[in-house]
Design a protein around this motif. Structure first.
Motif, PDB file in Angstrom:
ATOM      1  N   GLY A  88       0.853  32.120 -25.676  1.00  0.00           N
ATOM      2  CA  GLY A  88       1.758  33.257 -25.525  1.00  0.00           C
ATOM      3  C   GLY A  88       1.674  33.890 -24.150  1.00  0.00           C
ATOM      4  N   GLU A  89       2.529  34.868 -23.944  1.00  0.00           N
ATOM      5  CA  GLU A  89       2.550  35.548 -22.642  1.00  0.00           C
ATOM      6  C   GLU A  89       1.179  36.121 -22.294  1.00  0.00           C
ATOM      7  N   SER A  90       0.443  36.583 -23.312  1.00  0.00           N
ATOM      8  CA  SER A  90      -0.862  37.210 -23.044  1.00  0.00           C
ATOM      9  C   SER A  90      -1.826  36.237 -22.362  1.00  0.00           C
ATOM     10  N   MET A  91      -1.662  34.957 -22.668  1.00  0.00           N
ATOM     11  CA  MET A  91      -2.578  33.965 -22.117  1.00  0.00           C
ATOM     12  C   MET A  91      -2.507  33.934 -20.584  1.00  0.00           C
ATOM     13  N   TYR A  92      -1.345  34.284 -20.060  1.00  0.00           N
ATOM     14  CA  TYR A  92      -1.151  34.194 -18.608  1.00  0.00           C
ATOM     15  C   TYR A  92      -1.568  35.475 -17.890  1.00  0.00           C
ATOM     16  N   ASN A  93      -1.872  36.507 -18.688  1.00  0.00           N
ATOM     17  CA  ASN A  93      -2.197  37.795 -18.081  1.00  0.00           C
ATOM     18  C   ASN A  93      -3.245  37.685 -16.974  1.00  0.00           C
ATOM     19  N   PRO A  94      -4.350  36.961 -17.237  1.00  0.00           N
ATOM     20  CA  PRO A  94      -5.371  36.864 -16.175  1.00  0.00           C
ATOM     21  C   PRO A  94      -4.925  36.057 -14.944  1.00  0.00           C
ATOM     22  N   MET A  95      -3.795  35.370 -15.042  1.00  0.00           N
ATOM     23  CA  MET A  95      -3.376  34.521 -13.911  1.00  0.00           C
ATOM     24  C   MET A  95      -2.294  35.174 -13.050  1.00  0.00           C
ATOM     25  N   LEU A  96      -1.797  36.338 -13.503  1.00  0.00           N
ATOM     26  CA  LEU A  96      -0.609  36.891 -12.841  1.00  0.00           C
ATOM     27  C   LEU A  96      -0.895  37.343 -11.406  1.00  0.00           C
ATOM     28  N   ALA A  97      -2.031  38.041 -11.221  1.00  0.00           N
ATOM     29  CA  ALA A  97      -2.327  38.565  -9.892  1.00  0.00           C
ATOM     30  C   ALA A  97      -2.482  37.416  -8.890  1.00  0.00           C
ATOM     31  N   GLN A  98      -3.207  36.372  -9.335  1.00  0.00           N
ATOM     32  CA  GLN A  98      -3.434  35.217  -8.467  1.00  0.00           C
ATOM     33  C   GLN A  98      -2.109  34.511  -8.131  1.00  0.00           C
ATOM     34  N   THR A  99      -1.257  34.389  -9.132  1.00  0.00           N
ATOM     35  CA  THR A  99       0.035  33.741  -8.917  1.00  0.00           C
ATOM     36  C   THR A  99       0.818  34.486  -7.837  1.00  0.00           C
ATOM     37  N   CYS A 100       0.830  35.810  -7.951  1.00  0.00           N
ATOM     38  CA  CYS A 100       1.557  36.612  -6.959  1.00  0.00           C
ATOM     39  C   CYS A 100       0.918  36.473  -5.583  1.00  0.00           C
ATOM     40  N   GLU A 101      -0.399  36.504  -5.575  1.00  0.00           N
ATOM     41  CA  GLU A 101      -1.110  36.413  -4.296  1.00  0.00           C
ATOM     42  C   GLU A 101      -0.814  35.075  -3.600  1.00  0.00           C
ATOM     43  N   ASP A 102      -0.897  33.999  -4.363  1.00  0.00           N
ATOM     44  CA  ASP A 102      -0.577  32.671  -3.810  1.00  0.00           C
ATOM     45  C   ASP A 102       0.800  32.656  -3.175  1.00  0.00           C
ATOM     46  N   LEU A 103       1.755  33.193  -3.915  1.00  0.00           N
ATOM     47  CA  LEU A 103       3.136  33.129  -3.435  1.00  0.00           C
ATOM     48  C   LEU A 103       3.325  34.004  -2.195  1.00  0.00           C
ATOM     49  N   GLU A 104       2.616  35.121  -2.186  1.00  0.00           N
ATOM     50  CA  GLU A 104       2.756  36.024  -1.038  1.00  0.00           C
ATOM     51  C   GLU A 104       2.091  35.399   0.192  1.00  0.00           C
ATOM     52  N   LYS A 105       0.897  34.858  -0.020  1.00  0.00           N
ATOM     53  CA  LYS A 105       0.157  34.262   1.100  1.00  0.00           C
ATOM     54  C   LYS A 105       0.877  33.074   1.709  1.00  0.00           C
ATOM     55  N   SER A 106       1.473  32.249   0.842  1.00  0.00           N
ATOM     56  CA  SER A 106       2.134  31.048   1.356  1.00  0.00           C
ATOM     57  C   SER A 106       3.506  31.383   1.949  1.00  0.00           C
ATOM     58  N   GLY A 107       3.861  32.673   1.905  1.00  0.00           N
ATOM     59  CA  GLY A 107       5.123  33.092   2.499  1.00  0.00           C
ATOM     60  C   GLY A 107       6.339  32.855   1.618  1.00  0.00           C
ATOM     61  N   HIS A 108       6.111  32.511   0.358  1.00  0.00           N
ATOM     62  CA  HIS A 108       7.251  32.274  -0.524  1.00  0.00           C
ATOM     63  C   HIS A 108       7.719  33.535  -1.233  1.00  0.00           C
ATOM     64  N   ALA A 109       6.890  34.582  -1.162  1.00  0.00           N
ATOM     65  CA  ALA A 109       7.311  35.858  -1.746  1.00  0.00           C
ATOM     66  C   ALA A 109       7.135  36.951  -0.702  1.00  0.00           C
ATOM     67  N   ARG A 110       8.036  37.924  -0.756  1.00  0.00           N
ATOM     68  CA  ARG A 110       7.863  39.043   0.175  1.00  0.00           C
ATOM     69  C   ARG A 110       8.295  40.339  -0.498  1.00  0.00           C
ATOM     70  N   ILE A 111       7.808  41.452   0.090  1.00  0.00           N
ATOM     71  CA  ILE A 111       8.123  42.764  -0.466  1.00  0.00           C
ATOM     72  C   ILE A 111       9.557  43.143  -0.100  1.00  0.00           C
ATOM     73  N   SER A 112      10.305  43.560  -1.117  1.00  0.00           N
ATOM     74  CA  SER A 112      11.661  44.037  -0.873  1.00  0.00           C
ATOM     75  C   SER A 112      11.866  45.257  -1.770  1.00  0.00           C
ATOM     76  N   ASP A 113      12.209  46.390  -1.160  1.00  0.00           N
ATOM     77  CA  ASP A 113      12.322  47.663  -1.895  1.00  0.00           C
ATOM     78  C   ASP A 113      11.063  47.946  -2.721  1.00  0.00           C
ATOM     79  N   GLY A 114       9.927  47.629  -2.175  1.00  0.00           N
ATOM     80  CA  GLY A 114       8.673  47.927  -2.863  1.00  0.00           C
ATOM     81  C   GLY A 114       8.235  46.873  -3.866  1.00  0.00           C
TER      82      GLY A 114
END
Ligand code: ARG
Length: 574
Positions: A256-282
């Motif tokens: 379920g969705e709860s299983m991914y809870n511990p992975m969410l921060a890392q997922t975001c960090e990976d995407l931000e670091k690799s330049g695939h995600a960026r801040i837009s309107d906060g």
């Protein structure tokens, strides 16, 4: 390989290569069914244009090089009509007799296939939409497994998020035993509504619910215990539905969705670091290429809201990353409502950008069309509520019981048959239309014993079982030899040769309705055979009887295997 279409494809490709040059060795010979022959190949017409030759000449050149087990003729503007010899059909049909798999091969190489299906939401009610994703997903899982693939079922339950703050507080208010009883009975949506109403009118409750979200996110021990109490009771209800339907999902498939809870921060960090995600309107966003809004601006996939919270898209990004990297998937299927199409397109595109999805891994959204009521609108009860699955499935069984009431079974047998027929009715109705089309949920039609329905398919199968009972023969010992005399015998044998291809095509396209269509054609061919070719009375000569029983045995194997892949139960009699 018994499948006529595949055999013909190979023979025609060989003929095209020697008649027209090796560059045509892989061309699709465009084999179709024909009114005038078993099949026709239409390739000469399209080749002629490219070769600047007359289509009939091209067709004739191919035919001159064709080594074909039957008769061939060029007809009309350049069709190649192909009629297989009875000897060839007989020989192939006899190989099916000794093949327990009835001509179904094995995927080569076998794949690891992740299927995300069912996925009801704990905080709301499991509704007919989830019924359909459950049934379609389960059939696909069975089909892939039968072909020798490794299937990993993932029930992506909606079991996490801010509503759980108020749900847990409401659970405390009503007391654990009462809450458990209500949730196990499938009254999740009533439970949710009561919590919601308090949240909106009672500031004290609202305050507690908000704090509870915080302790939930922090995975505080007592809060997690309460969350488990809530989830376990809810899952017991889902399991009741799964058991009634006879689907293969178990507790170990819950991811379920709860299983991914511990992975969410890392997922975001990976995407931000690799330049695939960026801040837009906060908010932290991925802008996958090719998606623009109505204002022509790039469309964001928001993976972290400006308040720091994560959402549905974050979970799906974490899930796809997990399925590729940790589960090692070759193919990932999402059997989910068609209304989520844009979401999945963006998730897949973002995952491709991030390098998680590569050429070696495919992701597909198996879109599930909406279930409509007889009024053509989304399926609901008269009071506008969505319909409780439990009630709906019980009604299907009741209708089936009524339909077989006059057949004189004792009560227990009748109940067993009614259960099988009711589930077949509902499941087959879901599977026999293409999964992305909307359709009207009409129990009366589903429970019909004629037409392309589950009960008809069961009936065709039990009729063959009854032939064997009356002949006092075990289908496993019906070994022919096969002799094709009547046209209905030939047509049935030819139809049976296509089973392997039908299963493989269903798996390749992830479209169970193709298997339904094949099985319905098979049941229809059997019915003609049964009407025109006596088996029991008047008794045919011994060799004819042996051949007819052999055709019955293959048909039984094909229908039983096929219905099992659809997840449709086959009773002994009905
Ligand atoms: N719980 C969602 C719903 O009911 C479906 C989840 C489908 N799977 C996924 N990976 N998003 O709409």
């Amino acid at each position: 390989m018994t499948n006529p279409q595949l055999v013909l494809t190979e023979l025609l490709q060989r003929a095209m290569a020697s008649a027209l040059g090796s560059e045509h060795a892989d061309a699709d010979p465009l084999i179709r069914s024909s009114q005038f022959a078993d099949f026709q190949a239409n390739v000469a017409l399209s080749l002629a244009k490219r070769l600047r030759r007359a289509p009939r000449d091209v067709a004739q050149a191919i035919v001159d090089h064709l080594d074909f087990p039957g008769t061939v003729e060029v007809s009309g503007p350049g069709f190649i009509n192909l009629t297989l010899s009875d000897e060839w059909i007989t020989e192939q049909a006899e190989t099916l007799l000794t093949d327990p798999r009835a001509g179904v091969g094995h995927s080569n190489p076998p794949q690891r296939i992740v299927i995300d299906y069912s996925a009801p939401n704990a905080a709301k009610e499991m509704h007919v939409g989830h019924l359909r994703t459950t049934i379609v997903g389960d059939s696909l899982a069975r089909t892939f497994e039968h072909l020798g693939n490794e299937v990993i079922r993932q029930n992506h339950l909606g079991d996490w998020g801010t509503p759980f703050g108020m749900l847990i507080e409401h659970l405390l208010d009503v007391g654990e035993p009462a809450a458990i009883a209500q949730l196990e009975a499938g009254e999740g949506s009533e439970f949710y509504k009561a919590a919601r109403a308090k949240f909106e009118t009672d500031p004290g409750f609202q305050q507690r619910a908000r704090l509870r979200v915080v302790t939930l996110q922090a995975e505080d021990a007592e809060t997690m215990r309460l969350w488990h109490v809530f989830m376990d009771a809810t899952i017991r209800y889902f399991n009741k539905i799964y058991a009634m339907l006879g689907v293969t999902l178990t507790d170990k498939d819950i991811a379920g969705e709860s299983m991914y809870n511990p992975m969410l921060a890392q997922t975001c960090e990976d995407l931000e670091k690799s330049g695939h995600a960026r801040i837009s309107d906060g908010a932290l966003c991925v802008f996958p290429p090719g998606f623009t809004g109505s204002d022509d601006q790039p469309l964001p996939l928001i993976i972290r809201k400006s308040d720091g919270g994560y959402g549905y898209a974050t979970t799906d990004m974490a899930a796809i990353r997990y399925r590729v990297r940790d589960l090692g998937a070759d193919r990932i299927l999402y059997v989910v409502g068609a209304d989520q199409s844009l979401h999945f397109q963006m998730v897949f595109a973002a995952a491709r950008e991030a390098g998680w999805l590569t050429d070696k891994v495919s992701a597909e959204h198996v879109q599930i069309g909406m279930m409509l009521g007889k009024d053509g609108r989304r399926f609901r009860t008269r009071s506008g509520e969505s319909v409780k699955l439990n009630d709906l499935l019980t009604e299907a069984v009741d209708r089936a019981a009524t339909a077989i009431a006059e057949r004189g079974y004792d009560e227990e047998t009748q109940q067993v048959i009614a259960q099988a027929v009711g589930m077949a009715a509902v499941k087959y109705a879901d599977l026999s239309v293409s999964h992305d089309s909307e359709y009207v949920f009409d129990l009366e039609r589903m429970v019909h014993f004629v037409g392309n329905t589950g009960p008809y398919m069961q009936y065709a199968t039990t009729r063959i079982k009854s032939v064997f009972r009356r002949a006092d023969v075990d289908p496993a010992t019906a070994k022919g030899p096969i002799k094709l005399g009547e046209p209905a015998e030939r047509a049935l044998a030819l139809q049976l040769l296509g089973f392997g291809q039908a299963v493989e095509h269903t798996a390749a396209t992830a479209e169970p309705h193709r298997l339904c269509a094949y099985l319905f054609e098979t049941a229809t061919a059997f019915t003609s055979f049964y009407d025109q070719c006596p088996i029991i009375l008047p008794p045919p000569p011994a060799d004819v009887l042996a051949s007819r029983l052999a055709l019955c045995a293959i048909t039984l194997n094909v229908l039983e295997t096929g219905l099992t892949l659809l997840g449709v139960p086959v009773p002994e009699r009905m």
